[in-house]
Write an enzyme that holds these catalytic residues in place. Structure first.
Site, mmCIF file in Angstrom:
data_model
loop_
_atom_site.group_PDB
_atom_site.id
_atom_site.type_symbol
_atom_site.label_atom_id
_atom_site.label_comp_id
_atom_site.label_asym_id
_atom_site.label_seq_id
_atom_site.Cartn_x
_atom_site.Cartn_y
_atom_site.Cartn_z
ATOM 1 N N ASP A 1 -1.556 6.800 6.734
ATOM 2 C CA ASP A 1 -2.629 5.903 6.309
ATOM 3 C C ASP A 1 -2.922 5.000 7.500
ATOM 4 O O ASP A 1 -2.103 4.166 7.882
ATOM 5 C CB ASP A 1 -2.177 5.085 5.098
ATOM 6 N N LYS B 1 -12.931 -1.343 7.684
ATOM 7 C CA LYS B 1 -12.241 -2.304 8.541
ATOM 8 C C LYS B 1 -12.672 -2.149 10.001
ATOM 9 O O LYS B 1 -13.094 -3.122 10.627
ATOM 10 C CB LYS B 1 -10.727 -2.131 8.398
ATOM 11 N N TRP C 1 0.815 -1.215 0.000
ATOM 12 C CA TRP C 1 0.000 0.000 0.000
ATOM 13 C C TRP C 1 0.846 1.261 0.000
ATOM 14 O O TRP C 1 0.479 2.262 -0.621
ATOM 15 C CB TRP C 1 -0.981 -0.014 1.166
#
Length: 367
Positions: free
Chosen positions: A177, A201, A111
């Protein structure tokens, strides 16, 4: 509270270990079910409720108040509710924070690499390698970032199963992030200029992204309206992901009712320790990460070969354990233990791994 289904004539508890969209609290889903037909007016669903209505404004206000309370977000930070997932932020961040068009990124996996790839469209990217230590966990050398607009870190690496345990002090804005660890462990908001996270999530269903940004970093730039943070400050620019926001507000209430982020972190440490302890002792399963850099929420592991991994996924699915495959880019196995996963879900996973060992290995050795 687990969900129960019939499999092979028996009632089994079902748990989903998906890395996202992740498990949601059963209590929240039961409450939401009541509002699918009637929310503000009799016969009008939450799915049909205007984002400009007074009733939905109460949802928006409560959502922000709860997040600020849970994370300790001060007023000099704005809270923006956007769409496009964390992936859109890979572009919006360099677009909105650019001054000298040089950015630093700590490379910790898939990511962070994707974030860097998009940032390169807007300027020069300085890549910083993390410092990883068995005892001290994962950090980076802050001196590596010089003359840049910001330094970007992925706090928890969903695919690799690692997390930052030490963030150095910086004199430039830190951008984080936090998609897979927001609300799952304490984050000191004031250490960062920007924190962003996909909701799917620990916050709610897919379709919603939160950006927490220090107000002095919000610039009035010549950007398309949706892509400018200034367009979203303290208002809804356009029709947001209304159902996702409503669900998120209910999830945040659920977290508050259970003791807040501190309670979630204690529970997540217990859950992950249950699984890691088994993996460290097992002769047939192994963890792919060791030491204090291990993630509390995403645990990649393996049997040692792809056929064994696939066999375990089938074995687990028959026993009500869903979505245990690793990310498509790396394969293997992975268990995501987000806030909504109860301790019983971690215990159940270990029980099924132990059962798989006994049936697959011990019984075969005795033939």
């Amino acid at each position: 509270m687990p969900r129960q289904t019939y499999r092979g004539g028996y009632i089994v508890s079902t748990y989903t270990y998906s890395a996202g969209p992740g498990m949601l609290p059963k209590e929240v889903m039961q409450e939401i079910q009541q509002h699918l037909l009637t929310f503000e007016y009799e016969g009008v669903s939450i799915l049909e409720t205007s984002h400009r209505s007074e009733a939905f404004q109460h949802v928006v206000d409560s959502l922000e108040v709860r997040l600020r309370r849970l994370m300790g977000i001060p007023r000099h930070y704005a809270v923006l509710w956007l769409q496009g997932g964390a992936t859109l932020q890979f572009s919006m961040i360099p677009m909105n924070l650019s001054r000298c068009n040089r950015f630093a990124y700590v490379d910790t996996g898939v990511w962070s690499k994707k974030a860097m790839e998009d940032a390169r469209r807007f300027g020069e990217v300085e890549v910083i390698q993390p410092i990883s230590d068995e005892a001290d966990g994962m950090s980076f050398d802050s001196r590596s970032a010089q003359d840049v607009d910001y330094l970007h870190v992925t706090l928890n690496n969903t695919i690799e199963g690692t997390r930052f345990t030490n963030i150095p002090e910086m004199d430039i804005p830190l951008v984080a992030d936090a998609s897979s660890n927001i609300l799952a462990e304490k984050i000191d908001v004031e250490r960062f200029g920007v924190i962003y996270a996909g909701a799917q999530k620990n916050i709610g269903p897919a379709g919603l992204t939160v950006v927490i940004i220090r107000r002095d970093l919000i610039q009035s730039l010549s950007l398309p309206s949706y892509l400018s943070y200034a367009s979203h400050e303290d208002k809804l620019l356009n029709t947001p992901a209304t159902f996702s926001m409503f669900t998120a507000e209910r999830v945040l209430k659920w977290i508050e009712d259970r003791g807040g982020v501190e309670a979630m972190e204690r529970l997540n440490r217990k859950k992950s320790e249950v699984v890691y302890s088994f993996l460290d002792r097992s002769n047939h399963f192994s963890s792919l990460v060791s030491g204090n850099r291990r993630s509390l929420t995403n645990i990649p592991f393996t049997t040692g070969d792809s056929e064994g991994d696939a066999a375990f996924q089938r074995f687990a699915l028959e026993r009500g354990l869903v979505e245990l495959g690793g990310h498509r880019s790396v394969g293997g196995l992975r268990a995501s233990l987000y806030n909504s996963m109860p301790l019983a879900g971690a215990v159940r996973l270990v029980d099924v791994m132990r059962e798989f060992e006994e049936e697959t290995y011990v019984s075969h050795q005795n033939i």
